[in-house]
Write a protein that holds these residues in place. Structure first.
Motif, PDB file in Angstrom:
ATOM      1  N   ILE A 165      40.508  95.996  42.912  1.00  0.00           N
ATOM      2  CA  ILE A 165      40.679  96.760  44.143  1.00  0.00           C
ATOM      3  C   ILE A 165      39.289  97.145  44.636  1.00  0.00           C
ATOM      4  O   ILE A 165      38.312  96.914  43.921  1.00  0.00           O
ATOM      5  N   PRO A 166      39.162  97.724  45.824  1.00  0.00           N
ATOM      6  CA  PRO A 166      37.807  98.055  46.309  1.00  0.00           C
ATOM      7  C   PRO A 166      36.986  98.911  45.346  1.00  0.00           C
ATOM      8  O   PRO A 166      35.760  98.798  45.308  1.00  0.00           O
ATOM      9  N   ALA A 167      37.656  99.728  44.539  1.00  0.00           N
ATOM     10  CA  ALA A 167      36.916 100.573  43.599  1.00  0.00           C
ATOM     11  C   ALA A 167      36.521  99.824  42.331  1.00  0.00           C
ATOM     12  O   ALA A 167      35.780 100.359  41.510  1.00  0.00           O
ATOM     13  N   GLY A 168      37.011  98.595  42.173  1.00  0.00           N
ATOM     14  CA  GLY A 168      36.701  97.823  40.977  1.00  0.00           C
ATOM     15  C   GLY A 168      37.960  97.344  40.287  1.00  0.00           C
ATOM     16  O   GLY A 168      39.061  97.553  40.782  1.00  0.00           O
ATOM     17  N   PRO A 169      37.821  96.709  39.122  1.00  0.00           N
ATOM     18  CA  PRO A 169      39.006  96.233  38.388  1.00  0.00           C
ATOM     19  C   PRO A 169      39.861  97.404  37.910  1.00  0.00           C
ATOM     20  O   PRO A 169      39.324  98.361  37.350  1.00  0.00           O
TER      21      PRO A 169
END
Length: 119
Positions: free
Chosen positions: A102-106
Motif C-alpha cells: 500500500i502507499p505506506a509500504g508492505p
C-alpha cells in the motif's frame, strides 16, 4: 486477514527461467487498485530488493534493473499472481517473497521461499 503463500521450485539451473506463484486468500487481487501485489527478494547477506508488481487492473511495473528479465502475470480465477525471471544466474539466489504493498509500504507478506540457482 489477508494471507499470501509462495510456491515453486527451490532449485533452478543457470540460464533457465525461475517461476513462482503467490496464492492469496482473505482478499481479492482484482478488486482494488490501491494495492500493488508485489514480488520482493533478499539475496544472502543483502537487503530487500523489490522486483515488480501487478495491480487489480492487470497493469505491471518492474524494477529497472530486472525489467528485461521479469514478467509478472495474474490469474484472477485462482486469486494468484506469478513471477517469471528468465536467464537466471547464481546472483539470483535469494529468498523470494510475495507481498501486498500500500502507499505506506508492505502490509502483508508471504513467509518467503528459498530459491537457489545452481547446476
Amino acid at each position: 486477514q489477508v494471507q499470501l503463500q509462495e510456491s515453486g521450485p527451490g532449485l533452478v539451473q543457470p540460464s533457465q527461467t525461475l517461476s513462482l506463484t503467490c496464492t492469496v486468500s482473505g482478499g481479492s487481487i482484482a478488486t482494488n487498485d490501491y494495492y500493488w501485489w508485489s514480488w520482493i527478494r533478499q539475496p544472502p547477506g543483502k537487503g530487500l530488493e523489490w522486483i515488480g508488481a501487478t495491480t487489480y487492473g492487470g497493469s505491471t511495473d518492474y524494477s529497472p534493473s530486472l525489467k528485461s528479465r521479469t514478467s509478472i502475470s495474474r490469474d484472477t480465477s485462482k486469486n494468484q499472481f506469478t513471477l517469471q525471471l528468465s536467464s537466471v544466474t547464481p546472483e539470483d539466489t535469494a529468498v523470494y517473497y510475495c507481498a501486498r504493498i500500500i502507499p505506506a509500504g508492505p502490509d502483508y507478506w508471504g513467509q518467503g521461499t528459498q530459491v537457489t540457482v545452481s547446476s
